[in-house]
Design a protein around this motif. Structure first.
Motif, PDB file in Angstrom:
ATOM      1  N   TYR A 105       0.787  -1.568   0.031  1.00 12.90           N
ATOM      2  CA  TYR A 105      -0.526  -0.038   0.187  1.00 12.90           C
ATOM      3  C   TYR A 105       0.714   1.297  -0.294  1.00 12.90           C
ATOM      4  O   TYR A 105       0.730   2.272  -0.408  1.00 12.90           O
ATOM      5  N   LYS A 106       2.956   1.215   0.403  1.00 13.08           N
ATOM      6  CA  LYS A 106       2.547   2.407   0.852  1.00 13.08           C
ATOM      7  C   LYS A 106       3.557   2.356  -1.047  1.00 13.08           C
ATOM      8  O   LYS A 106       4.245   3.865  -1.327  1.00 13.08           O
ATOM      9  N   ARG A 107       3.238   1.455  -1.849  1.00 14.66           N
ATOM     10  CA  ARG A 107       3.552   1.486  -3.223  1.00 14.66           C
ATOM     11  C   ARG A 107       5.185   2.093  -3.533  1.00 14.66           C
ATOM     12  O   ARG A 107       5.463   2.532  -4.462  1.00 14.66           O
ATOM     13  N   GLN A 108       6.391   1.335  -2.798  1.00 17.06           N
ATOM     14  CA  GLN A 108       7.162   1.374  -3.460  1.00 17.06           C
ATOM     15  C   GLN A 108       7.743   0.578  -5.084  1.00 17.06           C
ATOM     16  O   GLN A 108       8.804   0.762  -5.037  1.00 17.06           O
ATOM     17  N   GLN A 109       6.885   0.454  -4.608  1.00 19.53           N
ATOM     18  CA  GLN A 109       6.915  -0.494  -6.832  1.00 19.53           C
ATOM     19  C   GLN A 109       6.681   0.065  -7.527  1.00 19.53           C
ATOM     20  O   GLN A 109       7.125   0.160  -8.133  1.00 19.53           O
TER      21      GLN A 109
END
Ligand code: HBZ
Length: 831
Positions: A572-576
């Motif tokens: 959910y923090k979206r490092q991807q």
């Protein structure tokens, strides 16, 4: 007190009483005494570690004197107190903070200098007290600092884990965990209180009997016992004598362990049994925002809650006040649902042990507790299987059933036509097995429920707790936006910036009243000030560059834009999304002519953060970041235009170096998922700008610093459900730029593509739950704007100054004042 010094001897005591060292010489005397006695070393045998231990002993002694005075004063004044119950306190190092808050930094620094040591080297010896996962644990640490600094009478209660959050290494691009045995060289910052030992019970059964008044009552019997031993950590306030207490419990076998086995000759197994007691407080669970229903975790929760409440009630009983005064004297704040069982435990103490009527007890309970929610993610909400719960805490389960019964009766009267309502709000979820919904219990047992940033507090009212707003009305639900302590996160982490600010504010008073930062705003247009500011940023970037060189062997240029995303790794923090955009940048630069390359803003993309050990997708993201780093950093076509760095073992101490060094930091959660975020505040306070989504505290930061000083992008929280639905049921094409990135990964550009199969599927399948594809275009656009704006150095710095000048609201002192006034109803203790 029965054991106090006879009146006749008190003069003598006073004459020889301990005092705090006031000058360098007095400090040095203490230091040497500790080297020679406490450590049994000599001047021929005193390395940095010994010097650190001796210096901290000297400072600790000083804190204890202040601690004693504070506790005596608080006992005499007998005002209402707050107890902050948190399963995590992510304290980081203590020494620098203790010196600063006690006002002895200069004395200590020159003191050790004369003796041939460098204070910086000594500070480095201290292991982080890493008794937390991330934001929630660090918030608790900022809060105890602020409670002391604003002179409120308040204690923290937590667990003394022997192993903090695991240490992270990167091996072949993958995260590898190892245990954090932080107590190896002893811990000078704690005072063991072996005399404060509380028995805690588990398992057993309940028995009903008729008491003298002819009432049927239930009691809890049998079971297993362990002992809770108190370890006190002094929490010094800044520029005040107030030194509060953080009481951490360690589990020990009870003295009377299994004598029967012992006597029957089964000595080994009897010792083994007793050792099991110590495992209760042995290790911190390494999940953030994820619930895993392990029995040992519930044991930890009850062990800590039972010990804390026993302690609180014991202290209250010493005042001989009537029970009806309880909540006039005591406020208890629940940091997330982890301590929710405290609601049931207090009801049990009052009804089963103290003989109060149910209703009178329940009135006391609900007016005592407040509950802070930190997440709306469904996978993070605690639910305990009823069989597991009832086996470990049989009496508590009965009490929960009663609480639920009375609550549902009330709801039924209020909403006679809404039959579904009862099932929806019941504390017991009718699944198989049934589950105890801890958040619902926390709401029902508290007088206030708060979220941690405005959007989040609104969201809990309209989504996960909607029914409860219908039942209780809106007054019970409120917002207290998080904050951070400016002592650690500005002055300690960034002494040069703090000094520059002080030169304009006129003093360091902004460390006590952060709104005074406003005084630097006029200097946002002052060329001389801008230059000094820029020099400090460069200095801080050089400090981080040195750390990167040392840890990663990568050379990075301080003239490049430092782009940082450090936080727990979570989808959910979206490092991807970040690493996908880095790949996009790489592909773009690679396709450029030499001429075009001249226009590129050089960038260092810095990542850091731990994945929960069992979180496969997060671990895959770490692997991808490291693989991209491998390829990009050695590509001669790219040179200094792009570097990618993964800083291993991100922790509080590394954050203190990283936060002051960013030009841009990323807080890019899918809108509506990050409750608040607190590192966003740390980065802006240290003169960096944010690239972020319209989520959590980013929204309030924008309001305070101005929307021209933040790079916002992405869909809003209100659109998220729709977008998810679209993707799930219609054929929505994936963003073409993202597709190029995925093609590169699948083409093997970053090694074995199979490693990334599930990660790619998570954004391309018909799910993309976190809307990476939907937000990708607007993310890239925002990145472009960052590149462009960074070229104008003067304007950039000017924006940073304006932003810092308007960050006053985000002090944890302000947050604590809000809790104190609107939830705890407590007053500061006067001098
Ligand atoms: O609490 C964080 C939120 O994600 C963040 O947005 C907020 O700023 C911060 C302080 O309010 N939540 C956590 O850090 N949560 C945990 O670490 C956690 C740990 C164990 C759990 C559940 C959550 O069982």
């Amino acid at each position: 007190f029965e054991a106090s010094i006879p009146a006749a001897s008190r003069d003598l005591w006073q004459q020889f009483g301990v005092t705090e060292f006031q000058d360098k010489e007095a400090f040095q005397k203490e230091f040497i005494r500790h080297v020679e006695t406490t450590l049994a070393r000599s001047m021929y045998n005193c390395d940095d570690l010994a010097a650190y231990l001796a210096a901290s002993q000297a400072i600790r002694d000083r804190l204890i004197v202040a601690w004693n005075k504070t506790q005596q004063k608080h006992t005499t004044k007998d005002q209402k107190r707050v107890y902050y119950l948190s399963l995590e306190f992510l304290m980081g190092r203590a020494m620098d903070n203790a010196m600063l808050n006690a006002g002895v930094k200069d004395i200590t620094k020159t003191g050790v200098d004369d003796l041939g040591f460098k204070i910086e080297d000594l500070l480095e010896q201290e292991p982080d007290a890493a008794l937390g996962n991330g934001g929630l644990g660090r918030l608790a640490a900022c809060f105890v600092d602020s409670i002391a600094s604003t002179n409120y009478p308040g204690w923290g209660y937590g667990l003394r884990y022997q192993y903090g959050i695991f240490k992270q290494r990167i091996v072949d691009g993958y995260q590898v965990e190892s245990p954090d045995y932080w107590l190896a060289f002893s811990n000078p910052w704690e005072i063991p209180r072996y005399e404060i030992a509380i028995d805690v019970m588990f398992y057993g059964y309940t028995r009903k009997y008729t008491n003298d008044q002819g009432k049927t009552v239930s009691i809890w019997e049998g079971g297993e016992q362990v002992q809770a031993i108190a370890y006190d950590v002094p929490v010094p306030g800044y520029d005040t004598e107030t030194t509060n207490n953080l009481r951490l419990w360690a589990s020990k076998p009870t003295r009377e362990f299994d004598f029967e086995k012992f006597n029957s000759g089964d000595y080994e197994s009897s010792v083994r049994e007793s050792q099991k007691a110590e495992t209760i407080s042995a290790v911190l669970y390494p999940n953030d925002n994820f619930y895993s229903g392990k029995e040992l975790r519930l044991k930890q929760q009850y062990f800590w809650v039972a010990a804390s409440l026993n302690d609180i009630v014991r202290r209250f009983k010493k005042t001989h006040r009537p029970w009806s005064d309880f909540s006039d004297q005591i406020a208890i704040q629940l940091n997330d649902t982890h301590p929710t069982i405290a609601i049931v435990e207090l009801q049990r103490i009052l009804v089963d042990m103290e003989g109060l009527e149910w209703d009178a007890a329940w009135e006391i309970v609900t007016s005592t507790f407040g509950y802070t929610n930190h997440t709306v993610l469904p996978e993070a909400l605690e639910k305990w299987p009823v069989p597991l719960f009832g086996n470990l805490l049989p009496r508590h389960l009965e009490i929960i059933y009663n609480i639920n019964l009375f609550f549902l009766q009330k709801v039924e009267k209020m909403f006679p036509k809404d039959r579904d309502m009862l099932a929806r709000v019941s504390i017991i979820e009718e699944s198989s097995p049934q589950q105890v919904r801890m958040a619902y219990l926390a709401i029902i047992g508290s007088h206030k429920v708060n979220g941690v940033a405005e959007l989040h507090s609104d969201l809990i009212k309209t989504t996960i707790f909607k029914d409860f707003v219908a039942i209780y009305g809106t007054d019970k639900f409120m917002n207290v936006t998080n904050g951070i302590t400016p002592r650690r996160w500005l002055h300690q982490a960034n002494p040069k910036l703090s000094e520059l600010i002080a030169s304009k504010v006129g003093s360091y008073s902004f460390l006590k009243d952060l709104t005074l930062l406003k005084k630097v705003e006029p200097f946002a247009k002052d060329p001389e000030f801008i230059e000094k500011w820029a020099d400090i940023k460069k200095f801080n970037k050089a400090r981080l560059a040195a750390l990167i060189k040392k840890n990663n062997g990568i050379d990075v240029s301080v003239d490049a834009l430092f782009d940082v995303q450090v936080k727990r790794i979570h989808e959910y923090k979206r490092q991807q999304m970040n690493i996908f955009s880095v790949i996009h940048r790489y592909l773009t630069i690679k396709a450029m002519s030499a001429e075009e390359k001249k226009d590129v803003t050089p960038r260092v993309c810095i990542f850091g953060g731990k994945s929960a050990p069992g979180y496969y997708m997060a671990k895959t993201i770490i692997k991808l970041i490291n693989s991209v780093s491998e390829v990009v950093n050695k590509d001669a076509d790219i040179g200094d235009l792009l570097k990618v760095v993964f800083i291993a073992d991100y922790n509080v101490s590394k954050a203190e170096i990283i936060c002051p060094a960013s030009d841009i930091s990323q807080h890019i959660s899918t809108a509506g998922t990050e409750a608040s975020g607190t590192s966003n505040m740390k980065f802006v306070l240290n003169g960096g700008l944010i690239l972020g989504t319209v989520d959590g505290a980013n929204i309030e930061i924008t309001r305070e610093i101005g929307e021209e000083n933040i790079f916002l992008f992405g869909h809003l929280a209100e659109s998220v459900d729709d977008l998810r639905h679209q993707r799930r049921f219609n054929d929505v094409p994936i963003n073409p730029d993202l597709q190029k990135v995925i093609d590169a990964i699948e083409g093997g550009m970053f090694g074995d593509k199979d490693i990334y199969g599930s990660l790619i599927y998570s954004v391309t399948g018909n799910r993309d739950y976190y809307l990476v594809s939907d937000d990708f275009q607007s993310y890239l656009d925002a990145q472009k704007l960052v590149d462009k704006d960074f070229k104008d150095k003067t304007t950039w710095v000017s924006r940073c100054i304006t932003a810092v000048a308007n960050m006053g609201f985000f002090s944890s002192d302000r947050a604590i004042n809000e809790y104190a006034e609107s939830i705890w109803n407590i007053e500061p203790v006067a001098k």
